[in-house]
Each structure stands twice: as C-alpha cells, then as structure tokens.
Scaffold this active site. Structure first.
Site, PDB file in Angstrom:
ATOM      1  N   HIS A   1      58.303  35.918  44.054  1.00 37.28           N
ATOM      2  CA  HIS A   1      59.239  37.019  44.243  1.00 37.28           C
ATOM      3  C   HIS A   1      59.262  37.921  43.010  1.00 37.28           C
ATOM      4  O   HIS A   1      60.275  38.540  42.707  1.00 37.28           O
ATOM      5  CB  HIS A   1      60.658  36.492  44.496  1.00 37.28           C
ATOM      6  CG  HIS A   1      60.745  35.479  45.575  1.00 37.28           C
ATOM      7  ND1 HIS A   1      60.853  34.126  45.322  1.00 37.28           N
ATOM      8  CD2 HIS A   1      60.734  35.616  46.919  1.00 37.28           C
ATOM      9  CE1 HIS A   1      60.912  33.469  46.469  1.00 37.28           C
ATOM     10  NE2 HIS A   1      60.840  34.347  47.453  1.00 37.28           N
TER      11      HIS A   1
ATOM     12  N   ASP B   1      19.513  63.241  41.919  1.00 36.71           N
ATOM     13  CA  ASP B   1      19.626  61.914  42.504  1.00 36.71           C
ATOM     14  C   ASP B   1      19.401  60.856  41.429  1.00 36.71           C
ATOM     15  O   ASP B   1      18.351  60.864  40.754  1.00 36.71           O
ATOM     16  CB  ASP B   1      18.600  61.741  43.627  1.00 36.71           C
ATOM     17  CG  ASP B   1      18.646  60.339  44.200  1.00 36.71           C
ATOM     18  OD1 ASP B   1      19.630  60.023  44.886  1.00 36.71           O
ATOM     19  OD2 ASP B   1      17.714  59.563  43.931  1.00 36.71           O
TER      20      ASP B   1
END
Length: 584
Positions: free
Chosen positions: A220, A567
């Site tokens: 929690h 590229d």
C-alpha cells in the site's frame, strides 16, 4: 507519471473482470464475486482493498476461493459487504460453514472479524484465519500488530482451497482453518520496489529520488525496513539484502520460520505490477541460483508471476514456504492427506493462478550429441588468414567508434538499438576469429554467419547472416578445392551471389532507406571495377542518400518523417567497410 484514468475505477474493473470470466457472479452493490460451489465443501471467502489484482477476485475458482469481497482502493471492505458475502456463500454451504482468509491489516482484521461474529449470531458457522508473512517489519517494531500480509497470502488461498475441495467434507471448517494456519506459520516474504505506485484518481507522490529504492516496501506504498542508496544491482539486492532477511537464523527480529539445508522449499517470485515478465523470469533464475549457492537450498517447486500487486508498483517480492515443516504438521493432524505440494498442484480454474500445468511432468529428453554436431559446409578457398583477421578487426574497431553516432540516428528513426546491435555483431565476428585459423574461406565465412546471427539476433542479425551465408555459398559454387585461391574476381562474383541470396528474403531495395542503399552500390561497383576504394565510396554515397527520402522498411518506416536522417544501418555498414579500407 502518466497513467490512464477512468470513471468509477473499482466498479468498472469488477464488471470487466466478470465479463471476461463469465463463470463468476458479480454482486455489484456489495462488490462481491463468487462461483458455484460444492455444498459438501467448506466455502472460502477472502478480500480486502482493491489495487492488488489479481488478488482477490482472480483467485476465485474451483480448488481456490469460493468468493471475494472488494473494498475501496487500499481499504478494507465494510462489515456489511463482507457479511453479505458470507450469507451468499453460506446459502449453498450451510452445513459446512465459511472460512474467512484475512490479510493482517488493521481494517481488514476488524471488519472481517466483526462480520464473522455477526454471521455466527445468524447461525452461520464461520471462522477467521489471519495471514501475515512479511519479514521487513520485525518482531520489535511489529510487536503489537504482527506481520503484514504480502504475496504469501495467495499460497494460503491455493493450498487451503485445494484442501477444502478434497478433504473438508471429512475434516470440516475447523480442519480447513488449521490448514490455512499451518501454511501461514511457515511463510516468509520480503518485497523491494524502485518507487511508490500510482493510485488511480490520485496524484503520484513519492519520497524516493532517482537514486533510491525501498527494501521491504508494503503493498500500500508503506515504507519498508530500509531505503537503499545508491540502488544496488539486482543480483546484489537479492543476495545481500532480501535473502538474508528471509533466512538469517541469527536475525532474532526476523527469523520467523527456520530453514534447514535439507528442508524442501517452495519459492514464489511475485511481480508488484510494474516489472516486465522478462525481468521477473530473470529474477526467478537469479533467486534460485543464490539460494543454492549461499544457503544450500534448492527449491522443490518454483512459481513466478503476478499474483499480488500494488497497481503498477515497480518492484517484486520473494516468498519462501517451508514445505518440510508444513508437511510435518499436516501429516500429524491429517494423516490421510499426502502433502502440501499436491495441494499446490491441484488443478484450479481461478483466472489469476499463474501455473498452467498442474500435474508434475518431466521435461523431454535432449540428444546432446545432436546439439554438439556442427553443420559442415564444403571446404573450398585458400586465403591469407592473418590479412582477413586484420581487416575484420579494423572494421569492427570503426563500428565501435561510430556506435554513438549510429545510436543517435536510430533514436531519431528507430528504437535506438542499431548501434548496440552492430557492435554485438562485429564482436561476434572478431572474438571468435582465432578459431578460424587453418580453415578454408568457405568454412570461415559460414562460421561467421552463424556467429553474427547468435550475437546480433533480431532482423539485423538474420539479414547479415543470410548475406554472409550467401557469400559462402557463392564461394562454394565458384571454387572446387581447398587449395583453390580466392581472387578479386572470386570475391566479386560471390558478393553478387550474396546480394541475390539476400533479395530472396527481403523486399528492401535501393531507395528504401535501409542498409541495402549502401550494400547494393558497394557490390555493383566492386563487381564492375574490382576496386575496393571505389566500392566503399559508392556505399558511402548510397548511405548519405538515405537522408533524402523516407524509409519503406524497418522501424524507421513507422516514423512520420525520416527523410532528413541517414539510415543508421547503412551508416553502420559503411563504417565497417571504411575500417577495412583503412587497414588495406
């Protein structure tokens, strides 16, 4: 932290879960999910705050829970909700009773306990077992409240649910509760998280900085036993921080369960919600190795997956169940019951249970001779090994030097890994080069092809491996014997064969903004001129041209505009060729 937000998260989550699992019935008003049950078996009801999915609803199924009641986020369901769940289950199981399995958090203990008292006043036989398995908060600090409940709770669900299905007709509610308790008594768990989780509908808050993590964080967002700074390596975290908290007999504050080297142990590695399946599997293997190496424990059974979360908690927990101690108590109290592992292995259709194969099976046997047999290619082509070695080393060195630039380009038009992949490829070539001495060129190139595929992986590895394999096949088609010399003409023709081979498996061509834009000009120029320098210049020109048009293949083709970026694959190929050129 960005997150998807929805209206009525609990209501819609429960409804969606029921829609996906139509064997379950949802009572939306009370947030209760339950299944059809055997009237001769004890019913099991668990629950708690939402946010730990698949706990609790995910473990409603034959051989596990009969029902689950869900509270608000990180908050216990109300007494009214729980009581309604008890009444619904008792209607079908009135003669056997209802067992409540409760996580040891104050709200859960109070509300489930009060519900049990009210149920008994209604004539319903009802008992409560409280689960606590956390070792982060030791005896001294947790003296008044006991251990928190973590992922080990799910093992209590599974084992008790299997016992209820098989044996509760004989042993009743009292016996079923005793099984839940004996499992709890032999569980230890500790968690670790890099940060707090994001609660839906709330602002993300954390006290941890980017160089800190929490050891023993609860489910929690509660603090653990220690804030670690800097963040240790995962192996170090498990070895030096987590396992000692679970197993050190000299830690009087945390030695809740004794473990001997001869004890049979179950290991559960749980994802707190935000860790990838890939890393959870790795953590599982590391945990097993460290248990064996440093503690002499080889887990008899290993379970890994997402069973008890804290929404998207970026952490994991390790649970150990001492099967030997649990079995000893089980067989003393219930002589006809085989063992805990058989209860773990009992088939369940609970949607959240991570095990798909319930009956223990041996894996298939492996023919080791087959794995060790290498594919042999025709041995042709004599060459200067030392010269080839120098060229390959020089090409690799240039790729490694250019990696930051290649990675930068790929970050713009791809997924950022092209540079690392190419470096892995050239290292796969050069690190094994000494083993090629004395081989023919066809054998050497064939082995390089295999090494590239293993080292690079993915699309790039496959393409380069096919290309180099095609070159080997070209040599074999051109040369007849081991002593046949490799000439420029031989190389030119073999390169053309390699390009043709590559084109069988990719539709990428010049103008697609891929490494082919550098490769094809290189091969064609060398075939025409037999001049390596001219061929490299042609490849360089081709690579630069990829910054003038958009990509048609690879991840760069998904980018909106890749027309102004070279590229990275083409740039990497040119770097390799330039390195060779410099060595020449």
């Amino acid at each position: 932290m960005k997150s998807f937000e929805v209206t009525d998260p609990i209501g819609t989550a429960l409804r969606g879960f029921a829609l996906a699992n139509p064997q379950l019935r949802l009572l939306p008003e009370e947030r209760v999910l339950y299944r059809s049950s055997d009237p001769n078996a004890v019913a099991l009801l668990a629950g708690g705050g939402s946010g730990h999915e698949p706990t609790h609803a995910g473990f409603v199924g034959n051989g596990m829970l009969t029902g689950a009641v869900c509270g608000d986020i990180f908050a216990s369901p109300s007494t009214g909700q729980i009581l309604k769940g008890i009444e619904v289950l008792a209607e079908a199981n009135s003669n056997k009773g209802v067992l409540l399995i409760v996580k040891n958090y104050t709200g859960d203990v109070l509300h489930f306990g009060l519900s049990a008292e009210r149920a008994r006043s209604l004539g319903i036989d009802c008992q409560v077992v409280t689960v606590g398995d956390d070792v982060a908060v030791g005896r001294e600090k947790g003296a008044m409240v006991g251990r928190r409940a973590l992922a080990g709770t799910v093992l209590v669900h599974k084992i008790t649910g299997a016992f209820a299905q098989l044996h509760s007709a004989e042993h009743g509610l009292q016996g079923t509760a005793q099984v839940a308790q004996l499992v709890t008594d032999n569980l230890v768990t500790i968690g670790a998280s890099l940060d707090h989780c994001k609660v839906p509908g709330r602002k993300f808050e954390t006290e941890l900085n980017n160089n800190q993590m929490e050891l023993g964080m609860g489910i929690h967002n509660e603090p653990g036993v220690q804030t670690l700074e800097p963040i240790p390596a995962t192996e170090d975290l498990i070895c030096n921080y987590m396992l000692p908290k679970l197993l050190d007999p000299n830690d009087a504050d945390r030695a809740f369960v004794p473990f001997d080297k001869n004890d049979e142990v179950l290991l559960l590695v749980n994802n707190l919600g935000g860790v990838s399946n890939f890393i959870i599997s790795s953590i599982t293997a590391i945990s097993v190795d460290l248990l064996e190496k440093h503690h002499g424990i080889t887990p008899k059974k290993v379970i890994a997956g997402t069973v008890m979360t804290a929404f998207n908690g970026n952490g994991f927990s390790i649970t150990l169940l001492n099967l030997s101690r649990a079995n000893k108590t089980l067989q003393q109290k219930f002589p006809g019951v085989t063992d805990i592992e058989s209860l773990v292995n009992l088939r369940t259709d609970a949607p959240g249970w991570p095990i798909g194969v319930f009956e223990p099976r041996d894996p298939p046997k492996v023919n080791r001779d087959l794995l060790q047999t290498k594919t042999q290619v025709k041995a042709v082509g004599s060459y200067d090994f030392d010269q080839l070695s120098r060229w390959m080393q020089a090409g690799a060195k240039e790729v490694i030097k250019c990696e930051p630039h290649i990675t930068s380009l790929d970050t713009q038009v791809g997924d950022g890994d092209c540079g690392y992949t190419l470096v892995a490829g050239v290292k796969g070539i050069t690190e094994d080069l000494p083993n090629f001495a004395g081989s023919t060129l066809s054998e050497t190139v064939s082995q390089i092809s295999e090494n590239i595929e293993k080292a690079m992986g993915g699309t790039s590895g496959g393409l380069y491996s096919i290309l180099v394999s095609g070159f080997s096949h070209g040599l074999i088609s051109l040369l007849k014997a081991k002593d046949d010399p490799v000439t420029k003409e031989t190389v030119a023709a073999a390169l053309q064969t390699s390009l043709e081979t590559l084109y069988k498996y990719t539709r990428a061509r010049k103008g697609s903004s891929t490494m082919v834009d550098a490769l094809e000009p290189f091969v064609k120029e060398f075939a025409a001129s037999r001049d390596f320098h001219k061929a490299v210049d042609a490849a360089d020109k081709g690579a630069k041209s990829t910054a003038t048009f958009s990509a048609k293949f690879g991840r760069a083709s998904y980018v909106g505009d890749s027309a102004n970026v070279e590229d990275p694959g083409a740039v990497g190929l040119v770097a390799f060729l330039r390195g060779i050129e410099q060595a020449m």
